[in-house]
Design a protein around this motif. Structure first.
Motif, PDB file in Angstrom:
ATOM      1  N   UNK A   1       0.955  -1.049  -0.131  1.00  0.00           N
ATOM      2  CA  UNK A   1       0.380   0.145  -0.151  1.00  0.00           C
ATOM      3  C   UNK A   1       0.812   1.434  -0.420  1.00  0.00           C
ATOM      4  N   UNK A   2       0.169   1.989  -1.043  1.00  0.00           N
ATOM      5  CA  UNK A   2       1.272   3.279  -1.028  1.00  0.00           C
ATOM      6  C   UNK A   2       1.006   4.005   0.050  1.00  0.00           C
ATOM      7  N   UNK A   3       1.967   5.064   0.483  1.00  0.00           N
ATOM      8  CA  UNK A   3       1.456   5.878   1.895  1.00  0.00           C
ATOM      9  C   UNK A   3       1.283   7.076   1.678  1.00  0.00           C
ATOM     10  N   UNK A   4       0.829   7.572   2.573  1.00  0.00           N
ATOM     11  CA  UNK A   4       0.106   9.066   2.797  1.00  0.00           C
ATOM     12  C   UNK A   4       1.511   9.818   3.047  1.00  0.00           C
ATOM     13  N   UNK A   5       1.161  10.948   2.411  1.00  0.00           N
ATOM     14  CA  UNK A   5       2.415  11.639   2.456  1.00  0.00           C
ATOM     15  C   UNK A   5       2.717  13.082   2.541  1.00  0.00           C
ATOM     16  N   UNK A   6       3.153  14.157   3.363  1.00  0.00           N
ATOM     17  CA  UNK A   6       2.938  14.839   3.937  1.00  0.00           C
ATOM     18  C   UNK A   6       3.539  16.461   3.275  1.00  0.00           C
ATOM     19  N   UNK A   7       2.757  17.390   2.897  1.00  0.00           N
ATOM     20  CA  UNK A   7       4.104  18.529   1.909  1.00  0.00           C
ATOM     21  C   UNK A   7       3.581  19.884   2.668  1.00  0.00           C
ATOM     22  N   UNK A   8       4.904  19.949   3.425  1.00  0.00           N
ATOM     23  CA  UNK A   8       4.948  21.863   4.117  1.00  0.00           C
ATOM     24  C   UNK A   8       5.453  22.315   2.839  1.00  0.00           C
ATOM     25  N   UNK A   9       4.786  23.856   2.991  1.00  0.00           N
ATOM     26  CA  UNK A   9       5.045  24.695   2.103  1.00  0.00           C
ATOM     27  C   UNK A   9       5.616  25.756   3.099  1.00  0.00           C
ATOM     28  N   UNK A  10       7.122  26.179   2.889  1.00  0.00           N
ATOM     29  CA  UNK A  10       7.397  27.267   2.968  1.00  0.00           C
ATOM     30  C   UNK A  10       7.777  28.263   2.124  1.00  0.00           C
ATOM     31  N   UNK A  11       8.491  29.109   2.908  1.00  0.00           N
ATOM     32  CA  UNK A  11       9.072  29.910   1.446  1.00  0.00           C
ATOM     33  C   UNK A  11      10.435  30.491   2.450  1.00  0.00           C
ATOM     34  N   UNK A  12      11.290  30.965   1.078  1.00  0.00           N
ATOM     35  CA  UNK A  12      13.130  30.273   0.891  1.00  0.00           C
ATOM     36  C   UNK A  12      13.530  31.737   2.329  1.00  0.00           C
ATOM     37  N   UNK A  13      14.462  32.346   3.121  1.00  0.00           N
ATOM     38  CA  UNK A  13      14.514  33.495   3.998  1.00  0.00           C
ATOM     39  C   UNK A  13      13.823  32.817   5.046  1.00  0.00           C
ATOM     40  N   UNK A  14      14.167  34.162   5.824  1.00  0.00           N
ATOM     41  CA  UNK A  14      13.249  33.822   6.895  1.00  0.00           C
ATOM     42  C   UNK A  14      12.983  32.864   8.102  1.00  0.00           C
ATOM     43  N   UNK A  15      11.198  32.981   6.812  1.00  0.00           N
ATOM     44  CA  UNK A  15      10.488  32.345   7.718  1.00  0.00           C
ATOM     45  C   UNK A  15      10.918  29.994   7.532  1.00  0.00           C
ATOM     46  N   UNK A  16      11.794  30.334   6.424  1.00  0.00           N
ATOM     47  CA  UNK A  16      12.798  28.731   6.661  1.00  0.00           C
ATOM     48  C   UNK A  16      14.211  28.527   7.491  1.00  0.00           C
ATOM     49  N   UNK A  17      14.320  28.977   7.454  1.00  0.00           N
ATOM     50  CA  UNK A  17      15.660  29.567   8.489  1.00  0.00           C
ATOM     51  C   UNK A  17      15.015  29.148   9.575  1.00  0.00           C
ATOM     52  N   UNK A  18      13.566  30.050  10.274  1.00  0.00           N
ATOM     53  CA  UNK A  18      13.120  30.001  11.440  1.00  0.00           C
ATOM     54  C   UNK A  18      11.449  28.801  11.790  1.00  0.00           C
ATOM     55  N   UNK A  19      11.497  28.401  10.762  1.00  0.00           N
ATOM     56  CA  UNK A  19      11.015  27.113  11.049  1.00  0.00           C
ATOM     57  C   UNK A  19      11.984  25.996  10.875  1.00  0.00           C
ATOM     58  N   UNK A  20      13.364  25.784  10.953  1.00  0.00           N
ATOM     59  CA  UNK A  20      14.011  24.307  10.700  1.00  0.00           C
ATOM     60  C   UNK A  20      13.912  24.071  12.224  1.00  0.00           C
ATOM     61  N   UNK A  21      13.940  25.122  13.181  1.00  0.00           N
ATOM     62  CA  UNK A  21      14.327  24.672  14.770  1.00  0.00           C
ATOM     63  C   UNK A  21      12.955  24.087  15.296  1.00  0.00           C
ATOM     64  N   UNK A  22      12.121  24.326  14.551  1.00  0.00           N
ATOM     65  CA  UNK A  22      10.617  24.303  15.281  1.00  0.00           C
ATOM     66  C   UNK A  22       9.989  22.817  14.519  1.00  0.00           C
ATOM     67  N   UNK A  23      10.655  22.069  13.093  1.00  0.00           N
ATOM     68  CA  UNK A  23      10.997  20.898  12.263  1.00  0.00           C
ATOM     69  C   UNK A  23      11.382  20.150  13.457  1.00  0.00           C
ATOM     70  N   UNK A  24      12.757  20.571  13.778  1.00  0.00           N
ATOM     71  CA  UNK A  24      13.685  19.936  14.388  1.00  0.00           C
ATOM     72  C   UNK A  24      13.402  18.699  15.503  1.00  0.00           C
ATOM     73  N   UNK A  25      12.587  19.955  16.140  1.00  0.00           N
ATOM     74  CA  UNK A  25      11.472  19.466  17.903  1.00  0.00           C
ATOM     75  C   UNK A  25      10.550  18.854  17.677  1.00  0.00           C
TER      76      UNK A  25
END
Ligand code: PRT
Ligand code: MG
Length: 222
Positions: A1-25
């Motif tokens: 069975x193919x597994x569901x995939x989750x897609x997260x939209x981010x913009x380059x720059x400050x939003x990407x950079x500042x979301x990284x620590x949250x993703x890591x968490x």
């Protein structure tokens, strides 16, 4: 069975950079650096999670139409997006969290030699240049100030310098950009931070993928 995939939209720059620590968490590591790669779809350490890079102002659109299941964007971007669709709540995007990242404020700024307070007191009609027309329209309407809004897509600072506008409505963080262009902040409009937005249908269908991420983000931003 193919597994569901989750897609997260981010913009380059400050939003990407500042979301990284949250993703890591949440146990998610993005495996490529958008500043080095030309890829628009970035894999993560999790086979069931990917990141798509879009323009900041396109994040709500991607999530609304299901091009992404969730995304991160500024409150400014969200308000302007919702205004295009008929106002707050009209789009049906689920906004569960203030991530308290990419913080700044929306403000009115003018040339240092322009007497804003006096112009407002006199009931003058102000020419206001901005990318944030919905926020500006609502703000000046609530003050009872008549404005002609001039829509711009960037470099708002130039508008008062060239005489095209009396004032601008723009985001300010350090104030350095205004200072470098001999502009002064005359009135704050609202504090801005970035929000998590979730597609409501995705929240139902991919609940077991999304829920732990919401919980981890909530904990990391508390
Ligand atoms: O750049 P692009 O046109 O693709 O889109 P964008 O400008 O919307 O994206 P981006 O990545 O620049 O901003 C994304 C989000 O970050 C915004 O929607 C805001 O919610 C948030 N944010 C936080 C900011 C700032 N701080 C900020 N300082 N967005 C823009 N700025 C700009 C501001 O417009 C001005 O030109 O930075 C300049 C002022 O900065 P200071 O530090 O000189 O005051
Ligand atoms: Mg920008």
């Amino acid at each position: 069975m193919s597994q569901a995939k989750l897609t997260l939209a981010l913009s380059k720059g400050r939003i990407f950079e500042e979301t990284l620590p949250l993703l890591r968490a949440a146990g998610i590591e993005v495996l490529e650096d958008p500043e080095k790669s030309r890829k628009l779809i970035l894999p993560t350490n999790r086979a069931d999670v990917q990141v798509v890079l879009v323009r900041a102002s396109d994040v709500p659109t991607y999530v609304q139409y299901g091009g992404a299941d969730l995304g991160v964007c500024g409150k400014d971007t969200l308000i302007e997006h919702e205004a295009e669709w008929g106002g707050a709540g009209s789009v049906g995007l689920y906004q569960p969290l203030d991530l308290k990242i990419a913080k700044c404020r929306m403000s009115v700024a003018v040339r240092a030699d322009f007497d804003y307070a006096n112009a407002v007191r006199q009931g003058a009609r102000l020419k206001v240049a901005t990318k944030y027309v919905a926020i500006a329209r609502e703000f000046f309407a609530s003050k009872g100030v008549h404005v002609d809004l001039i829509k711009l897509y960037g470099s708002m600072e130039l508008a008062p310098l060239t005489g095209m506008a009396d004032a601008i409505v723009d985001l300010v963080s350090t104030g350095n950009t205004l200072k470098a262009n001999h502009l002064v902040e005359v009135e704050p409009i609202m504090e801005i931070s970035s929000r998590l937005v979730v597609n409501p249908a995705a929240l139902k269908v991919k609940r077991e993928l999304i829920r732990p991420i919401l919980d981890a983000f909530a904990q990391a931003t508390a």
